[in-house]
Design an enzyme around this catalytic site. Sequence first.
Site, mmCIF file in Angstrom:
data_model
loop_
_atom_site.group_PDB
_atom_site.id
_atom_site.type_symbol
_atom_site.label_atom_id
_atom_site.label_comp_id
_atom_site.label_asym_id
_atom_site.label_seq_id
_atom_site.Cartn_x
_atom_site.Cartn_y
_atom_site.Cartn_z
ATOM 1 N N GLN A 672 0.789 -1.714 0.245
ATOM 2 C CA GLN A 672 -0.081 0.029 -0.207
ATOM 3 C C GLN A 672 0.990 1.007 -0.201
ATOM 4 O OE1 GLN A 672 -3.885 0.718 -0.276
ATOM 5 N NE2 GLN A 672 -3.504 -2.052 -1.501
ATOM 6 N N HIS A 675 1.701 2.891 -3.172
ATOM 7 C CA HIS A 675 0.924 3.859 -3.983
ATOM 8 C C HIS A 675 0.767 5.373 -4.540
ATOM 9 C CE1 HIS A 675 -2.944 1.122 -4.947
ATOM 10 N NE2 HIS A 675 -2.611 0.441 -4.708
ATOM 11 N N GLU A 741 -9.391 0.862 4.791
ATOM 12 C CA GLU A 741 -10.233 0.264 3.391
ATOM 13 C C GLU A 741 -9.292 -0.878 3.632
ATOM 14 O OE1 GLU A 741 -8.631 1.224 -0.499
ATOM 15 O OE2 GLU A 741 -7.952 1.850 0.671
ATOM 16 N N HIS A 742 -8.331 -1.679 4.101
ATOM 17 C CA HIS A 742 -8.106 -2.833 3.866
ATOM 18 C C HIS A 742 -7.584 -3.315 5.247
ATOM 19 C CE1 HIS A 742 -6.754 -1.368 -0.214
ATOM 20 N NE2 HIS A 742 -7.568 -2.335 -0.565
ATOM 21 N N ASP A 775 -7.192 -7.146 -4.447
ATOM 22 C CA ASP A 775 -6.704 -6.115 -5.775
ATOM 23 C C ASP A 775 -6.827 -6.434 -6.732
ATOM 24 O OD1 ASP A 775 -6.342 -3.897 -4.669
ATOM 25 O OD2 ASP A 775 -4.419 -3.287 -4.410
ATOM 26 N N HIS A 834 -55.378 12.761 3.774
ATOM 27 C CA HIS A 834 -54.627 11.462 3.645
ATOM 28 C C HIS A 834 -56.189 10.463 4.524
ATOM 29 C CE1 HIS A 834 -50.753 12.996 2.735
ATOM 30 N NE2 HIS A 834 -50.390 11.745 2.740
#
Length: 845
Positions: A672, A675, A741-742, A775, A834
């Site tokens: 990661q 990235h 996230e992971h 991934d 109604h």
Amino acid sequence: MHSMAVFLPLLDEQGLDWIPVLSRIGPIVIPPSQFTDLPGHRYYITLENTPDATLDHILSWLNEGVEKVILPLTLAKELISAGVPSERLCLLLDVRNVSALTDTVRNGVSGVFLKTRTIDIDLISSVSTFFATSSIHVLPGTTSPPSVSTIRALLATGAKPVIPTSQLTLSPTSQSQINVADVFLAPIISDRPDALFPTIVSSETGHSLGLVYSSVESVRESIITGKGVYQSRKHGLWRKGETSGATQEVLHIRLDCDSDSLEFRVKQRGAGFCHLNRQSCFGEVNGLPALESTLRSRLEQSPKGSYTRRLFDDPALLQSKIMEEADELCRAEAQKDVAFEAADLLYFVLAKCIQAGVGIAEIEQSIDAKAKRVTRRPGNAKPQWTKEPKTTTSLSTKQLSLQNQISGPKIRMRTVDLAEITPEDRLQLMRRPVLKSDEMISKVKPIVDDVRIRGDAALLELTAKFDKVQLKSTVILPPFASETMEIGDEVRAAIDQAYSNIYKFHAAQLDKEPLVVETMPGVVCTRFARPIGRVGLYVPGGTAILPSTALMLGIPAQVAGCKEIVLATPPRADGSISPEVMYVAHRVGASTILKAGGAQAVAAMAYGTTTVPKVDKIFGPGNQWVTAAKMLVQNDTDALVSIDMPAGPSEVLVMADYSANPAFVAADLLSQAEHGADSQVVLVAINLSAEKLVEIEREVDVQANALTRVAIVRESIPKSIIVKTYSTEEAITFSNEYAPEHLILHLEDASERVAEIENAGSVFVGAFTPESCGDYASGTNHTLPTNGYARQFSGVNTLSFQKHITSQQISSEGLKRLGPVVATLADCEGLDAHANAVRIRLSAN
């Protein structure tokens, strides 16, 4: 590039559409709210109505490329005291207060903006004399623009008018508006019998292409259209490239110092400017422009196996050559050797740039932007370059590169102990980098608006500008040509296997059968799923190849049964889409491929154009421009489009106990970290010994230095953290608060602990489940919530591409039972109609 500006346009509330036109002829005065940092645009920011602007705000604007700031006296004094260069400061002053200024202020600014009710030429002339070293700009408080003769009179005193865009027009001059070309050409003088103006045409980098002639009419058309239009002495208006196809995009038009000739700075398309199919009428270009042209043609046409093609196809080779040539240049001493080695280095550097879609013009823009910064870093070398590399001829270039990298400081994470920090510090650990959403949205809004208003024309122009590709059309429709999907057998087999796994998992998620519940006798409620009709899938690309994202977004859309799938991805340098992405688009049944990236691609899908279908929901990751555009369009009721989720930098949280393999843990952290510099990487260490932590950090350092993206890792890993905990329960509590996230579980009892996970995008269970598998090909989706949004968002899945509709059916007997309940509640709320809708049926029963 500076020009002899004849006037300064003041962007008023309705003036955003003027930016492309006015940027061709000089700087533009804008309020801070309309600042958009786009290359090639020159801005003066006026702070007349911005009382809360601080020194930090102003320095930030100047650093981001604003040419000058126009300040009231108090702010001007503050910035002069802070040492901001005078050439970046202009003083906003009422004409009646000129004499009250000190010499410090007068000498500390380079321009004065005079507010005056009327244009008094004599008074302005005396002010111009008083500010002998500053440019004078006049802001008349009138509702109609100055005439051409008044503009000439002002220019004769050394002053220039400031004209609001509401008083400018592209139509003929009237009493309330003046044509922008009339203003621009007010001072120009022609000594020719035909009244034409000699015009030098030059390239983006200032190299002469040829000499032509211009007229008022041709200049007016060039300003309006942004195309090269000149005046032929024999045939009238000459629209360059109209028959040959060698068109020009006009970047800037400027007058010379004597106001008797013009220069057009253009981006030349096609064979070249000259009728002999050469770039220049003065012969072939040489030096860096010639090298740039050669490299561009090699990128598009060079055969496989050629050296330049090897450089473009092998990033590691190109990186090694750049580092090798930089080292040789540093060692060169003789003048001839320095020139020789510098030429070699420039060749490989420019190859790297061309591969990334960057040319000499963009490099020069970056140089100019850096020169505009008013705050400076110390400029020291990064630690890995401060030690002299060992001189040896026995090492290969790659080995020497690796040795130089390792010679820098170790790549280490910082460590915190949960038992020793305060609740406030613990809360700080949960924070991600601040996303400046409002600031980014204001920057992408002009791009989105341009596509919304002008459709395909804007999309083509913006693709040429940002993706550096000139296209005739931005869409590809099926059936896709087989030659666009030619990939190696091994890659095809890998994509097919990934497709099979992802399809199988997402097909199992499909909500096929309606939910039917009889809530009471005679009252049946139903919920059923329908696919979202039209979806847009954003696949980041350009120089990268991301078939995995196309699979992750395209397969659930296909499984859900979406009728239209628009796949948007930036084109490569030659205008094509990578064959791997094309192959995936074919497999998932894409109905349109949009060759565009960034905010312009999001806008095209959100609003639709003549060629790009409008979609109902947009999916996919992207940079901050893409994210901001998605957030902008989802809040626009005219777009009627939703998005998958907010996005942020990639994240991983690795949980490790005594059973963890240090090499596996380090590899997961780095997967990661590579990235981007803003990647979020967290290791939660569960009662690990000091020796075990040292071993993990050693593996991080060793493995990182073997990566091609080690430079990124050197930035991201030091920002990452090791969180020391003393039980698995404590570690899981922290992870659930962080909501990564992971989440990777290197635990002895990993499978049993999954039931305790409450917040995560996707969980990777056990030592042999690297995040990379999710991934690419295990079957789960890799488009996941970041920034802690895993607390409330799911990752992309099949249901993301479906919507649920409810229905109810009530029998006569059922209404007898339910009706009185409804009528009572309606009466309670005072909604008689109604209640009446129920009672009228009960009375008929």
